[in-house]
Design a protein around this motif. Structure first.
Motif, PDB file in Angstrom:
ATOM      1  N   LEU A 289       0.805  -1.223   0.000  1.00 20.42           N
ATOM      2  CA  LEU A 289       0.000   0.000   0.000  1.00 20.42           C
ATOM      3  C   LEU A 289       0.834   1.267   0.000  1.00 20.42           C
ATOM      4  O   LEU A 289       0.334   2.337  -0.373  1.00 20.42           O
ATOM      5  CB  LEU A 289      -0.942  -0.008   1.219  1.00 20.42           C
ATOM      6  N   LYS A 290       2.072   1.180   0.447  1.00 27.65           N
ATOM      7  CA  LYS A 290       2.948   2.359   0.494  1.00 27.65           C
ATOM      8  C   LYS A 290       4.347   1.964   0.035  1.00 27.65           C
ATOM      9  O   LYS A 290       4.753   0.805   0.191  1.00 27.65           O
ATOM     10  CB  LYS A 290       3.029   2.929   1.912  1.00 27.65           C
ATOM     11  N   GLY A 291       5.082   2.935  -0.509  1.00 35.75           N
ATOM     12  CA  GLY A 291       6.473   2.662  -0.861  1.00 35.75           C
ATOM     13  C   GLY A 291       6.782   2.965  -2.312  1.00 35.75           C
ATOM     14  O   GLY A 291       6.069   3.724  -2.973  1.00 35.75           O
ATOM     15  N   THR A 292       7.831   2.346  -2.803  1.00 35.88           N
ATOM     16  CA  THR A 292       8.323   2.617  -4.149  1.00 35.88           C
ATOM     17  C   THR A 292       7.887   1.513  -5.112  1.00 35.88           C
ATOM     18  O   THR A 292       7.297   0.510  -4.713  1.00 35.88           O
ATOM     19  CB  THR A 292       9.854   2.691  -4.155  1.00 35.88           C
ATOM     20  N   HIS A 293       8.190   1.711  -6.388  1.00 37.43           N
ATOM     21  CA  HIS A 293       7.878   0.712  -7.412  1.00 37.43           C
ATOM     22  C   HIS A 293       9.099  -0.127  -7.767  1.00 37.43           C
ATOM     23  O   HIS A 293       9.028  -0.964  -8.664  1.00 37.43           O
ATOM     24  CB  HIS A 293       7.353   1.408  -8.673  1.00 37.43           C
ATOM     25  N   PHE A 294      10.200   0.086  -7.074  1.00 37.24           N
ATOM     26  CA  PHE A 294      11.413  -0.667  -7.387  1.00 37.24           C
ATOM     27  C   PHE A 294      11.234  -2.139  -7.044  1.00 37.24           C
ATOM     28  O   PHE A 294      10.615  -2.506  -6.038  1.00 37.24           O
ATOM     29  CB  PHE A 294      12.617  -0.108  -6.632  1.00 37.24           C
ATOM     30  N   LYS A 296      13.382  -4.294  -5.970  1.00 33.10           N
ATOM     31  CA  LYS A 296      14.014  -4.694  -4.707  1.00 33.10           C
ATOM     32  C   LYS A 296      13.102  -4.380  -3.519  1.00 33.10           C
ATOM     33  O   LYS A 296      13.065  -5.134  -2.544  1.00 33.10           O
ATOM     34  CB  LYS A 296      15.367  -4.001  -4.541  1.00 33.10           C
ATOM     35  N   TYR A 297      12.392  -3.262  -3.600  1.00 32.00           N
ATOM     36  CA  TYR A 297      11.472  -2.912  -2.513  1.00 32.00           C
ATOM     37  C   TYR A 297      10.315  -3.910  -2.464  1.00 32.00           C
ATOM     38  O   TYR A 297       9.923  -4.379  -1.391  1.00 32.00           O
ATOM     39  CB  TYR A 297      10.933  -1.495  -2.698  1.00 32.00           C
ATOM     40  N   LYS A 298       9.768  -4.247  -3.625  1.00 28.93           N
ATOM     41  CA  LYS A 298       8.674  -5.219  -3.667  1.00 28.93           C
ATOM     42  C   LYS A 298       9.128  -6.562  -3.108  1.00 28.93           C
ATOM     43  O   LYS A 298       8.395  -7.226  -2.376  1.00 28.93           O
ATOM     44  CB  LYS A 298       8.172  -5.381  -5.101  1.00 28.93           C
ATOM     45  N   GLN A 299      10.336  -6.962  -3.444  1.00 28.54           N
ATOM     46  CA  GLN A 299      10.867  -8.216  -2.917  1.00 28.54           C
ATOM     47  C   GLN A 299      11.017  -8.149  -1.404  1.00 28.54           C
ATOM     48  O   GLN A 299      10.712  -9.118  -0.690  1.00 28.54           O
ATOM     49  CB  GLN A 299      12.221  -8.531  -3.568  1.00 28.54           C
ATOM     50  N   PHE A 300      11.487  -6.997  -0.919  1.00 28.33           N
ATOM     51  CA  PHE A 300      11.635  -6.795   0.522  1.00 28.33           C
ATOM     52  C   PHE A 300      10.289  -6.936   1.237  1.00 28.33           C
ATOM     53  O   PHE A 300      10.170  -7.647   2.247  1.00 28.33           O
ATOM     54  CB  PHE A 300      12.242  -5.423   0.803  1.00 28.33           C
TER      55      PHE A 300
END
Length: 356
Positions: A289-294, A296-300
């Motif tokens: 719901l929040k954050g970046t589209h990268f 690595k972030y999605k994997q995190f």
């Protein structure tokens, strides 16, 4: 799909008069008064007909609104009239199946002759219901107390005083005697218990502390959810106080203090102010719901979901007055491993944000 009946918040706080249309009360005893009945107090009348209840417990139940005459709650001083229909209501249906003791691990935090406090793990259904007639916390309690001749797990006058959701972890109090059940039940009903939860929610909560007031009812667009009603007369009054403990990038660790105990209250109230509980699948918290589209972030975040595969909510503290000694009791349960590891992951994310 998760069973909708296995997720119920503290329920004795959830009781409303039967004539308000609430579905939460169920009939456990009914009698039609004889035509020739002389006027008599309803507590005395019921005491002569309910084998396992003391008059004091009946009086307390009536004062809490559990005794109805002709569909309306009455006080214990009400004088019974001929042809009155008297009903005793409880917060759950009568069970057709007996509760069978099952040897399920039980984390007992405290126990004496009147009550016990247990620390429930996430994933354990609290009470038998549709689709969950065994393998519940109640079955585990029945096993733990199987050698106690005074404890009948099928007697509604003893046992659970309140409940928490299947995928919420934390503290619950269980009454071992009828008097303890009445006393503790009234404390929940009168909102004198002390309950604090820890939750990880999506987004940065701006205010350091606040109060959410919003009536809660079944969501008319999704019967599997509860929701805050724009018209307060359509739901049950609910109040949640919150305090920010730590801001962690795109999530916030908060403490929630229940003033009332409605179904899914914390989950619904936090979503209402734009901060859905992390990984709360039913309310959309299992999406990013929040954050970046990268990538690595999605994997995190997906790794975080795997670390804590349920809504990040823990019933951390519970306080009440002992029903027999009058002593103020207060218990604390440390965060379980899945939530601890989840929070640590977000702390590491903050310190290494540039790498994601």
């Amino acid at each position: 799909m998760k069973d909708e009946f296995d997720e119920i918040d503290d329920t004795l706080d959830d009781i409303e008069p039967l004539n308000d249309g609430s579905p939460e009360l169920y009939e456990h005893f009914r009698v039609v008064v004889d035509k020739g009945q002389t006027p008599v107090r309803v507590d005395k009348y019921l005491f002569e007909r309910l084998v396992h209840s003391s008059r004091n417990r009946i009086q307390n139940a009536a004062d809490a609104g559990f005794v109805m005459v002709n569909g309306k709650p009455v006080k214990s001083s009400y004088k019974v009239r001929p042809q009155d229909v008297i009903t005793v209501m409880l917060d759950r249906p009568r069970y057709e199946n007996d509760i069978i003791p099952e040897d399920i691990p039980l984390d007992v935090v405290y126990e004496d002759s009147e009550l016990m406090v247990v620390n429930k793990p996430a994933g354990l259904v609290v009470h038998p219901g549709c689709g969950n007639y065994n393998g519940t916390l109640v079955n585990a309690i029945a096993w733990h107390l199987k050698d106690n001749p005074k404890y009948d797990p099928n007697d509604p006058q003893v046992g659970l005083v309140h409940r928490i959701d299947k995928d919420t972890s934390g503290l619950l109090v269980i009454a071992k005697t009828p008097n303890a059940k009445t006393s503790l039940g009234l404390q929940f009903f009168n909102k004198t218990t002390k309950r604090r939860y820890r939750a990880l929610v999506w987004g940065i909560v701006d205010q350091d502390e606040g109060t959410i007031v919003g009536s809660i009812a079944r969501n008319p667009k999704d019967r599997m959810q509860m929701a805050v009603m724009s018209d307060p007369t359509l739901g049950k009054h609910a109040v949640t106080h919150y305090r920010v403990l730590e801001r962690l990038g795109y999530v916030t660790l908060v403490e929630c203090i229940l003033e009332t105990g409605r179904t899914h209250q914390i989950r619904v109230h936090m979503k209402h102010i734009g901060h859905t509980l992390f990984n709360d699948e039913r309310y959309g918290g299992s999406d990013i719901l929040k954050g970046t589209h990268f990538s690595k972030y999605k994997q995190f975040v997906n790794n975080c979901f795997e670390t804590c595969p349920r809504q990040a909510l823990h019933a951390m503290t519970l306080g009440f007055v002992h029903p027999k000694t009058g002593e103020e009791m207060y218990f604390t349960s440390e965060l379980p491993q899945d939530m601890t590891e989840l929070i640590d992951k977000w702390r590491n994310y903050i310190s290494n944000r540039d790498q994601l």
